[in-house]
Design an enzyme around this catalytic site. Structure first.
Site, short mmCIF file in Angstrom:
data_model
loop_
_atom_site.label_atom_id
_atom_site.label_comp_id
_atom_site.label_asym_id
_atom_site.label_seq_id
_atom_site.Cartn_x
_atom_site.Cartn_y
_atom_site.Cartn_z
N THR A 80 52.61 37.24 37.37
CA THR A 80 52.86 38.69 37.25
C THR A 80 51.60 39.54 37.26
O THR A 80 51.69 40.75 37.42
CB THR A 80 53.63 38.98 35.94
OG1 THR A 80 52.88 38.41 34.87
CG2 THR A 80 55.02 38.40 35.97
N HIS A 129 45.41 37.23 26.28
CA HIS A 129 44.00 36.95 26.54
C HIS A 129 43.11 38.02 25.95
O HIS A 129 42.50 38.81 26.67
CB HIS A 129 43.78 36.83 28.05
CG HIS A 129 44.35 35.57 28.61
ND1 HIS A 129 44.98 35.51 29.82
CD2 HIS A 129 44.41 34.32 28.10
CE1 HIS A 129 45.39 34.27 30.03
NE2 HIS A 129 45.06 33.53 29.01
N GLU A 151 50.47 31.04 32.73
CA GLU A 151 51.76 31.59 33.19
C GLU A 151 52.28 30.80 34.40
O GLU A 151 53.46 30.47 34.49
CB GLU A 151 51.62 33.07 33.55
CG GLU A 151 52.94 33.68 33.96
CD GLU A 151 52.80 35.09 34.52
OE1 GLU A 151 52.08 35.91 33.92
OE2 GLU A 151 53.41 35.36 35.57
N SER A 157 41.29 36.79 31.42
CA SER A 157 42.45 37.63 31.72
C SER A 157 42.50 37.93 33.21
O SER A 157 41.60 38.57 33.77
CB SER A 157 42.37 38.92 30.91
OG SER A 157 43.15 39.92 31.51
N SER A 158 43.57 37.48 33.84
CA SER A 158 43.69 37.62 35.28
C SER A 158 43.82 39.08 35.70
O SER A 158 43.17 39.53 36.65
CB SER A 158 44.95 36.84 35.68
OG SER A 158 45.09 36.80 37.02
N CYS A 161 57.36 37.35 27.90
CA CYS A 161 57.67 38.68 28.41
C CYS A 161 58.87 38.61 29.36
O CYS A 161 58.93 37.72 30.23
CB CYS A 161 56.46 39.23 29.15
SG CYS A 161 56.81 40.82 29.92
N CYS A 183 55.30 42.93 38.10
CA CYS A 183 55.53 43.63 36.85
C CYS A 183 55.05 45.08 36.94
O CYS A 183 54.00 45.36 37.51
CB CYS A 183 54.84 42.84 35.75
SG CYS A 183 53.92 43.77 34.60
N SER A 232 45.89 43.22 28.03
CA SER A 232 45.87 42.60 26.70
C SER A 232 44.75 43.16 25.82
O SER A 232 44.35 42.53 24.85
CB SER A 232 45.75 41.08 26.84
OG SER A 232 44.88 40.73 27.87
S1 SF4 Z 1 51.39 42.26 32.26
FE1 SF4 Z 1 53.57 42.54 32.76
S2 SF4 Z 1 54.42 40.49 32.75
FE2 SF4 Z 1 52.48 40.37 31.69
S3 SF4 Z 1 53.00 40.66 29.54
FE3 SF4 Z 1 52.51 42.68 30.37
S4 SF4 Z 1 54.49 43.59 30.97
FE4 SF4 Z 1 54.77 41.36 30.74
#
Ligand code: SF4
Length: 400
Positions: A251, A96, A188, A318-319, A158, A289, A380
């Protein structure tokens, strides 16, 4: 074919890739150039702080690109390098972040078109094409469809997301209903629910309390089904499907809230069936995560400081970025969520997204005199985007 058998057959297909193609050296140089920043490195080396004129920047000690995102972006770049002349598709935004997605578009990596019913139109994908699955995964149905087409698939899901899917499969095997803490429309969670048997998605603690109250005291079945419309599996029956439950999560949800929800269900089932029977009714695996946890912990630490304002940088959809913003709003710190430095200016003006609301423009958002500005960014967001934001703040304050 069950999902486990399908996954096994997909993973052994010669058209399916989960690793790079040996181009990491070339790709790392490009990625560093496009996404890294000397200014951010300087701030890191300086104990996550930097002063310039009237502005003191306090950077969260964990922020920005997580391991899973870096890996997904690198794999996408490697895919372009490996197949320079092939048509490459992405099933969704790889992550995102608008600047990363824009760079991929410029590399002729195209998005699968979406029709007016918000359904993806996979008819554009030909057998000789390559399709990249994003960091937050794709649904079983999408993977089946692409596998049938015989196109090449680069799966950047991921491993932390795969870990959740494995938990969900354990629930399914044991005939437990998966209670998923997440947003039922988030890509997700959509992917996660496609691996589930019976499931119910709860957004927050209030929704979890509503369900736990139903487990203990019963209630209005129709009201429950209406309240959770779209957030449960087909044929879900609260009277028979809340007897055995397993907990899972998106996550990027708030770690503390996922833990509270897990504990709430555990307590509820213990009260209903007694401690001796608990293990027959409740399953929980730790699937939060590390990256999400570290960024949230760093944010909790940062908001303890005396900050005049906070800037949270990350995609609006983006959450994990939204959760960082929630943490500073809860502390009543003036906090601005922006997705790029372009949201700042002209002059002392900012266009930002208010929490769970629309965009809003604020004039004179930077106060006069010395200020301490807290900065963080979602998993992200490239460092370069954060650096551009900091530079704009320095530039505006230098003219005040
Ligand atoms: S936030 Fe965590 S689950 Fe999501 S992509 Fe990054 S490392 Fe993977």
């Amino acid at each position: 074919m069950d999902t486990k058998a399908f996954k096994r057959s997909l993973h052994s297909s010669e058209n399916y890739y989960r690793k790079g193609f040996g181009h990491s050296k070339e790709v790392t140089g490009t990625l560093d150039f496009e996404y890294q920043s000397d200014l951010i490195q300087q701030i890191r080396n300086n104990g996550y702080t930097l002063q310039s004129g009237d502005v003191t920047i306090r950077l969260a000690e964990a922020f920005g690109f997580c391991w899973g995102v870096e890996r997904a972006v690198a794999l996408a770049y490697e895919t372009r390098q490996q197949f320079p002349t092939k048509r490459i598709w992405l099933t969704n935004e790889i992550i995102h972040n608008p600047s990363v997605n824009q760079n991929l578009k410029e590399m002729q990596v195209e998005f699968i078109p979406v029709n007016d019913k918000e359904q993806k139109d996979f008819s554009v994908v030909a057998q000789e094409d390559v399709v990249i699955l994003p960091a937050f995964g794709a649904t079983v149905q999408e993977m089946e469809l692409l596998n049938e087409k015989g196109c090449k698939i680069m799966d950047t899901t991921c491993p932390w997301v795969s870990k959740v899917w494995n938990s969900i499969e354990k629930h399914k095997k044991a005939n437990y209903t998966s209670i998923i803490h997440g947003k039922y429309k988030h890509e997700e969670t959509v992917a996660t629910t496609s691996f589930a048997g019976t499931y119910l998605v709860v957004l927050n603690l209030q929704e979890a309390e509503y369900i736990c109250n139903y487990i203990l005291n019963g209630g209005n079945r129709e009201e429950l089904l209406t309240k959770f419309v779209g957030a449960h599996s087909l044929g879900f029956d609260p009277d028979t499907d809340l007897v055995n439950v397993g907990i899972a999560n998106q996550t990027t949800m708030l770690k503390g809230e996922t833990e509270q929800i897990g504990k709430l269900f555990e307590r509820t089932l213990m009260r209903k069936y007694g401690p001796a029977e608990l293990n027959d009714h409740f399953l929980s695996f730790n699937t939060i995560c590390d990256a999400t946890q570290e960024r949230q912990d760093a944010m909790f630490k940062l908001v303890e400081e005396k900050l005049d304002l906070m800037v949270v940088v990350g995609g609006y959809n983006s959450s994990n970025t939204t959760h960082l913003q929630e943490i500073s709003i809860e502390r009543s710190i003036p906090s601005y969520h922006i997705d790029s430095a372009e949201r700042i200016g002209p002059g002392n003006r900012i266009e930002h997204k208010k929490l769970h609301k629309d965009l809003d423009v604020v004039e004179n958002w930077l106060p006069s005199g010395p200020i301490v500005v807290g900065i963080t960014s979602g998993a992200s967001t490239p460092d370069k985007v954060v650096a551009n934001v900091i530079q704009k703040i320095f530039d505006i304050k230098a003219t005040m």
